[in-house]
Scaffold this motif. Structure first.
Motif, PDB file in Angstrom:
ATOM      1  N   PRO A 276       0.500  -1.156  -0.191  1.00 48.16           N
ATOM      2  CA  PRO A 276      -0.178  -0.145   0.352  1.00 48.16           C
ATOM      3  C   PRO A 276       1.361   1.431  -0.311  1.00 48.16           C
ATOM      4  CG  PRO A 276      -0.860  -1.737   1.473  1.00 48.16           C
ATOM      5  CD  PRO A 276       0.384  -2.190   1.299  1.00 48.16           C
TER       6      PRO A 276
ATOM      7  N   GLY B 150      -6.029  -5.664  -6.613  1.00 48.82           N
ATOM      8  CA  GLY B 150      -7.196  -5.627  -4.875  1.00 48.82           C
ATOM      9  C   GLY B 150      -8.878  -5.419  -4.502  1.00 48.82           C
ATOM     10  N   GLY B 151      -9.192  -5.545  -5.844  1.00 46.82           N
ATOM     11  CA  GLY B 151     -10.779  -5.363  -5.703  1.00 46.82           C
ATOM     12  C   GLY B 151     -10.991  -3.480  -5.460  1.00 46.82           C
TER      13      GLY B 151
ATOM     14  N   PHE C   1      -9.849  -0.061  -2.544  1.00 44.06           N
ATOM     15  CA  PHE C   1      -9.141  -0.410  -1.041  1.00 44.06           C
ATOM     16  C   PHE C   1      -7.691  -0.808  -1.223  1.00 44.06           C
ATOM     17  CE2 PHE C   1     -13.209  -3.363  -2.125  1.00 44.06           C
ATOM     18  CZ  PHE C   1     -14.069  -2.350  -1.250  1.00 44.06           C
ATOM     19  N   LEU C   2      -7.004  -0.902  -2.158  1.00 43.72           N
ATOM     20  CA  LEU C   2      -5.784  -0.338  -1.937  1.00 43.72           C
ATOM     21  C   LEU C   2      -4.695   0.951  -1.149  1.00 43.72           C
ATOM     22  CD1 LEU C   2      -2.474  -1.835  -1.799  1.00 43.72           C
ATOM     23  CD2 LEU C   2      -3.245  -1.875  -4.358  1.00 43.72           C
TER      24      LEU C   2
ATOM     25  N   ALA D 267      -6.662   2.858  -0.065  1.00 44.33           N
ATOM     26  CA  ALA D 267      -6.964   3.317   1.354  1.00 44.33           C
ATOM     27  C   ALA D 267      -6.262   2.469   2.545  1.00 44.33           C
ATOM     28  CB  ALA D 267      -8.458   2.641   1.389  1.00 44.33           C
ATOM     29  N   ALA D 268      -6.432   1.434   2.002  1.00 44.68           N
ATOM     30  CA  ALA D 268      -4.634   0.580   3.304  1.00 44.68           C
ATOM     31  C   ALA D 268      -3.589   2.345   2.860  1.00 44.68           C
ATOM     32  CB  ALA D 268      -4.774  -1.316   2.311  1.00 44.68           C
TER      33      ALA D 268
ATOM     34  N   GLN E  27      -4.224   4.475   5.241  1.00 42.43           N
ATOM     35  CA  GLN E  27      -4.484   4.511   6.845  1.00 42.43           C
ATOM     36  C   GLN E  27      -3.517   3.987   7.484  1.00 42.43           C
ATOM     37  OE1 GLN E  27      -6.162   0.357   7.590  1.00 42.43           O
ATOM     38  NE2 GLN E  27      -7.886   0.927   8.768  1.00 42.43           N
TER      39      GLN E  27
ATOM     40  N   ALA F  38      -9.579   7.484   5.373  1.00 34.44           N
ATOM     41  CA  ALA F  38      -8.859   5.407   4.420  1.00 34.44           C
ATOM     42  C   ALA F  38     -10.140   4.789   4.412  1.00 34.44           C
ATOM     43  CB  ALA F  38      -8.628   4.449   5.098  1.00 34.44           C
TER      44      ALA F  38
ATOM     45  N   THR G 197     -12.682   3.109   1.206  1.00 31.53           N
ATOM     46  CA  THR G 197     -13.519   2.080   1.756  1.00 31.53           C
ATOM     47  C   THR G 197     -14.381   1.935   1.735  1.00 31.53           C
ATOM     48  OG1 THR G 197     -11.569   1.738   3.724  1.00 31.53           O
ATOM     49  CG2 THR G 197     -13.987  -0.063   3.105  1.00 31.53           C
TER      50      THR G 197
END
Lengths: 135, 335
Positions: free
Chosen positions: B34, B250-251, B256-257, B259-260, B263, B278, B282
Motif C-alpha cells: 500500500p 486488490g478489489g 481498497f489498496l 484506502a489501506a 490508513q 481511509a 472504503t
C-alpha cells in the motif's frame, strides 16, 4: 469490504482456479489486511464472457476457412488472440498486406520464408499452418 | 549462475508489488505494497471511448505503467538503474549480468507469453511487472507478485514476453535498485504521493481522465442500449468489470489498496484525519463493487429488466461526485 465479505467463488475454467489472488479488506478492528480470494462471481462472469467471445469468433472463422473463404492465417491470428494490427507488427508487414494474406488465393502463393514467419509467430509448424482446414 | 536469497511476497498489483518486493530485498521492510502504491500515486481512472482494446473502449483504473516504481524511488531518493533494449539477445545478456552481480531485476512483460500463469488470464496485456531472482539449470526463477508462490520460466519464453509487440511495447524494459539511502524521508514521500494523486484524479482538463472520465462513462453507459447491439453492450460492460476487479487491483479498481495506504500513512504520520479518509474511501470502494455486481447482473441477464443501464449510469455518477469531493478535501489538508 470486510474480511468476511471477501468472495471465494472459484473460476473453474481455463485453470483460473489455480490462482488465489490477494485483495485488501477490513478486519474486525477496522484495519486493512491482505486476504486471498478464489475469485468473484461478477468478475468470473466477465472473464468467461470474454473467452466465450473469443471461442465464438474462432468457430466462425474456422468454418470460413473450411469453406475456402478465408486462409488459415485468419484462423491462427484469432487463436493467438491477435488482431490484424498486432499480427502485422509481429510479422513485419502492413495491415493491408496481412488482410491480403487472409485470401486463400493469395495465401496459397506465399513464399516459404513468410509462411515460416507466420508459423513461428503462431508457435506452430508450417505444415500445421498450410494444412489447417483441408482435412 | 544460481538463485539469490530472495523473499517472494504475494501482492495485489503487479507494479506496486514488484516495487515493494525489490525494496524489501534491499532491507526496506517498511515499504509495504500500500505504501508503494500511494507514494507512487498509482490510483487513477481513465475511459477513452475511441481507443479500442480488443474491440471494447479502453478503461483503466491505474496510472501509467512504470510510473509507480519511478515515483517511489525518486521520491525516496533511491538510486536505480532502468534500461530498454534494441534486441532480445542484449536484453537477456544484461539480465544475466545483473543476476550475476547479485541483484534481482524487475521487468516489463506481456501476460500472454508467461506460461506459468493460468490460461484464463493470458490476454495480450503488455504492462505486467515481474522479478527474476535467479537462473538455475537454464531456467529463470521468477517472483510474480500476483502469485502466491515463485515460478520458473524458460529463457525463450521470457524473451518473447519482454519483446511483445503492441501497445505499449516493453522493449525489454528492465530495472533494479542500485543503492538505498541510510535515511528515508517517508513522511515527505507520503505527502508528495497524496498531492500527486489528487492532481491526477482532479486536474486533467480532458474528459477522458480522472473524475471527468467517471462522469463520461456514466453518460456513455446510459446510451449503450440505444447505440449498441445487446452482445456489444454485454462485452463493453464485461470489460469494465474485468479492468476493475480481475487480478491485480486488490478489489474495487485499487480503491481498497489506496484506502489501506491512507490508513498506514495515518499510523506513520500520527494523523487521525487520514484514518477518517481511509474509512471514507472504503465506502466509495464498496460502491464500485456494487456497481460491478450490478453490471454483471445486467450482463448475465441478457434482458434489461434487472438493473437498467440508466441505473448503472446513476451509480457511476454518484461515485464520481463522491470521489471529486473526497479528493478535493484530501488535497486541502494541512501538512
Amino acid at each position: 469490504m470486510n474480511v468476511n465479505e471477501v468472495p471465494q467463488d472459484a473460476r473453474d475454467f481455463r485453470d483460473g482456479d489455480k490462482v488465489r489472488k490477494l485483495v485488501y479488506a477490513v478486519d474486525k478492528d477496522g484495519k486493512y489486511t491482505g486476504v486471498n480470494s478464489a475469485g468473484w462471481e461478477a468478475e468470473n462472469e466477465a472473464t468467461r464472457q470474454a473467452w466465450d467471445a473469443v471461442d465464438e469468433a474462432l468457430a466462425e472463422t474456422e468454418a470460413k476457412v473450411k469453406a475456402g473463404q478465408l486462409s488459415p492465417v485468419a484462423y491462427y491470428m484469432q487463436k493467438c488472440l491477435m488482431d490484424k494490427a498486432l499480427l502485422a507488427k509481429y510479422v513485419g508487414k502492413w495491415g493491408w498486406q496481412v488482410s491480403r494474406h487472409f485470401k486463400p488465393s493469395v495465401f496459397n502463393k506465399l513464399d516459404r520464408s513468410l509462411l515460416e514467419k507466420y508459423a513461428s509467430v503462431f508457435n506452430i509448424t508450417v505444415d500445421e499452418l498450410i494444412s489447417f482446414g483441408k482435412k | 549462475m544460481s538463485r539469490l536469497n530472495f523473499q517472494h511476497q504475494q501482492h495485489a498489483h503487479c507494479e506496486s508489488g514488484v516495487t515493494a518486493n525489490l525494496l524489501r530485498h534491499e532491507g526496506l521492510q517498511q515499504i509495504t505494497e500500500p505504501l508503494a502504491f500511494g507514494i507512487g500515486a498509482g490510483l487513477f481512472f481513465a475511459h477513452i471511448p475511441f481507443l479500442k482494446v480488443s474491440g471494447t473502449p479502453g478503461t483503466t483504473f491505474r496510472s501509467l505503467p512504470g510510473s509507480i516504481f519511478k515515483r517511489v524511488t525518486k521520491s525516496l531518493d533511491i538510486d536505480v538503474h532502468t534500461q530498454r533494449f534494441s534486441t532480445p539477445g542484449k536484453a537477456m545478456a544484461a539480465l544475466d549480468e545483473v543476476l550475476e552481480s547479485g541483484k534481482p531485476a524487475g521487468m516489463l512483460s506481456s501476460v500472454y507469453y508467461l506460461p506459468y500463469l493460468p490460461e484464463a488470464f493470458r490476454f495480450h496485456f503488455n504492462a505486467h511487472n515481474l522479478i527474476a531472482f535467479g537462473k538455475e539449470n537454464g531456467v529463470y526463477n521468477i517472483s510474480d507478485p500476483v502469485l502466491e508462490d515463485v515460478a520458473t520460466i524458460l529463457p525463450e519464453d521470457l524473451a518473447k514476453a519482454r519483446f511483445a509487440k503492441g501497445t505499449p511495447e516493453p522493449k525489454g524494459f528492465m530495472y533494479y535498485v542500485k543503492n538505498v539511502p541510510a535515511n528515508l524521508d517517508l513522511a515527505g514521500a507520503i505527502q508528495r504521493g497524496i498531492k500527486k494523486n489528487c492532481f491526477l484524479i482532479l486536474s486533467p482538463p480532458l474528459p477522458w481522465f480522472g473524475v471527468n472520465a467517471i462522469f463520461l462513462l456514466s453518460k456513455k453507459i446510459r446510451k449503450y442500449p440505444q447505440q449498441l447491439t445487446e452482445r456489444k453492450a454485454q462485452l463493453y460492460l464485461g470489460n469494465i468489470i474485468r479492468m476493475q476487479e480481475e487480478i491485480g487491483t486488490g478489489g474495487a479498481g485499487f480503491r481498497f489498496l489506496y484506502a489501506a495506504f491512507l490508513q498506514e500513512s495515518a499510523e506513520i504520520l500520527k494523523r487521525d484525519d487520514l484514518k477518517g479518509f481511509a474509512h471514507e474511501l472504503t465506502a466509495i470502494g464498496d460502491e464500485w463493487r456494487h456497481f460491478a455486481y450490478s453490471a454483471a447482473r445486467q450482463m448475465k441477464a441478457r434482458k434489461t429488466d434487472l438493473v437498467s443501464f440508466d441505473e448503472l449510469g446513476d451509480m457511476l455518477h454518484s461515485i464520481g461526485m463522491k470521489e471529486k469531493d473526497f479528493f478535493t478535501r484530501l488535497n486541502k489538508i494541512k501538512w
